[in-house]
Write a protein that holds these residues in place. Structure first.
Motif: not given
Lengths: 276, 252
Positions: B187-191
């Motif tokens: 999720a952090l990567l996607s963010l």
């Protein structure tokens, strides 16, 4: 499981159909149509857009993209190999060094490209410093040329090369190197007869991870290459916006996509795939 | 030999970091030129007054959060479904979307949206940007979560089901908690990717959906400007911290 699996895969299937396959199918259809009088596309069906890709005018752009991507990959490999070797031998500080590689890489591609714009432009830091030191009287044209694009690509994708190389070198058993040395191999011989062959999968994985995005690069050539149409990505963008020739832009993007997909297919068949 | 390698590594780390550090240093420079004239926070104050920039930052934050929420759920479910039983088509499509050049994905989505709008009468705007971001984030999430799944023992779910758990229960109570660090990292990567994207966003954005990268790009096209250094510094520090947290979680 089968029913639950159906629901688990449903969102991804919806994505695949509506946000991936169908949009590409539209581009595919556009590439086979003629350019409309006011932009857009018109019947009849034609293959002319693909023939135009072989026009020397555009062939040069494809060749330059290939050349730049190849050069960036080679430079990344040369720069990354010793670095990966160093990190793999760093013992307890490995993680710190890995973070040093990963950190600038994930911060922001746009910001990192802008950083070079800031350093290389006529009134940028490098030219200002060189002028202060009276080494040059006129600013050097460091920006808006192929060299600046190459630098931007190498800077942008270097970590893609370091990480898979590190992954292979880390597994390399030091005993093998000792054995080679005991049997009389000089350090250089150990390097290219033992280390390099064993790092093979990492070299291929890193090269694919650098070459594929470099070939389709858009932002780097756009910002650091100036107003010229430098690479395929800029050609595609230009056809869809300024030139308003959607069918030709579509044909160029599918050619680019086919190159990327072909390279991916070759890569997935090789034993390097585990490093993705 | 070892010392030479160490020196080389120091130079390589400098190559990776000095451009960004320079950028940060000159964001607190009093002069608007590339000459050091003393410390000043004026460019940050200018940033705080720049309503266009603030609005763009807000748009970017909303787009990143909404698209990440959708992509994380869809990508995680896909990775889990594929872990249970492989599908060559879906796996192939996920990898293919990872290597699809951004510009190609951008124009294909633009063509798709415009084709749809002819029937539905919609316009380009925040919603099309969000959909586009979901489109390119799903594969990243799926790949990160799949990597985590490969480290799990398949026997755990079987054991849970032998003890009476349903399929759903085994997923919900056994696998999902074990996947949590991987999902958070994804999720952090996607963010991060969503917040940073310029190429695809600029193609599918409408008049009311200017994002931060679009503003930065437009300013950079007009030439360098200390305000860009200031906003870049904020972005670098914020996402640098986020990625460090994400790396910690991936390793946990």
């Amino acid at each position: 499981m089968s029913r639950l699996r159906f629901w688990f895969l449903l969102p991804a299937r919806v994505w695949l159909i509506f946000l991936f396959a169908f949009p590409l199918a539209i581009v595919c259809a556009y590439s086979l149509l003629e350019r409309g009088t006011y932009g857009g596309v018109e019947l009849p069906w034609t293959l002319e857009n693909y023939q135009r890709l072989f026009d020397p005018l555009y062939g040069v752009i494809f060749l330059r993209s290939f050349g730049l991507a190849l050069a960036a990959t080679a430079i990344c490999l040369l720069l990354a190999f010793p670095l990966a070797l160093f990190i793999s031998r760093a013992g307890p500080r490995k993680n710190l060094y890995l973070h040093l590689v990963i950190l600038p890489f994930w911060t922001s591609f746009l910001v990192r490209t802008y950083a070079w714009l800031f350093l290389l432009r006529d009134t940028g830091l490098l030219n200002t410093l060189l002028q202060k030191m009276k080494l040059i009287s006129q600013p050097l044209p460091l920006l808006y040329n192929d060299g600046a694009v190459l630098l931007g690509l190498v800077y942008g994708f270097l970590p893609f090369m370091v990480l898979p190389l590190y992954a292979t070198l880390e597994r390399l058993d030091p005993v093998l190197l000792e054995a080679a040395a005991d049997l009389g191999a000089r350090p250089w011989t150990v390097f290219y007869r033992v280390i390099v062959p064993l790092a093979g999968p990492g070299i291929w994985a890193g090269s694919a991870l650098v070459f594929i995005p470099c070939l389709g690069a858009y932002l780097t050539p756009d910002l650091l290459g100036g107003g010229k149409t430098v690479m395929i990505g800029n050609l595609v963008q230009n056809q869809f916006t300024t030139a308003r020739d959607w069918p030709f832009g579509a044909a160029a993007s599918l050619a680019l996509m086919a190159l990327a997909a072909g390279l991916l297919a070759v890569f997935m068949r090789s034993r390097s795939r585990e490093f993705l | 030999m070892k010392r030479a390698l160490g020196l080389y590594a120091a130079a390589a780390f400098a190559f990776l970091h000095v451009p960004l550090i320079t950028l940060i240093v000159f964001s607190v420079n009093a002069s608007r030129f590339t000459l050091w004239e003393g410390f000043s926070l004026q460019w940050y104050r200018a940033l705080a007054r720049d309503t266009q920039m603030l609005e763009a930052a807000w748009n970017s934050a909303v787009i990143a959060m909404v698209s990440t929420a959708i992509a994380t759920v869809a990508g995680t479910l896909a990775a889990y479904g594929l872990w249970k039983r492989a599908s060559r088509v879906l796996t192939g499509a996920l990898y293919l979307s990872l290597v699809t050049p951004e510009i190609v994905m951008g124009i294909s989505l633009l063509a798709f949206f415009q084709w749809m709008f002819r029937w539905l009468g919609w316009q380009l705007g925040l919603h099309t940007v969000m959909l586009a971001h979901v489109a390119f984030s799903i594969a990243y999430v799926a790949v990160v979560v799949a990597a985590r799944l490969r480290t799990l023992d398949r026997g755990l779910e079987e054991a849970a089901m032998d003890l009476g758990a349903t399929e759903w229960g085994a997923f919900r109570q056994v696998t999902l908690p074990l996947l949590a660090p991987g999902i958070t990292a994804a999720a952090l990567l996607s963010l991060t990717i969503s917040f940073d994207d310029y190429v695809i966003t600029s193609l599918v954005a409408g008049v009311d959906s200017e994002t931060l990268p679009m503003v930065i790009y437009a300013m950079a096209r007009r030439g360098a400007n200390p305000s860009i250094n200031a906003i870049s510094t904020v972005i670098v520090l914020f996402f640098g911290t986020l990625i460090l947290i994400s790396e910690r979680m991936r390793k946990a």
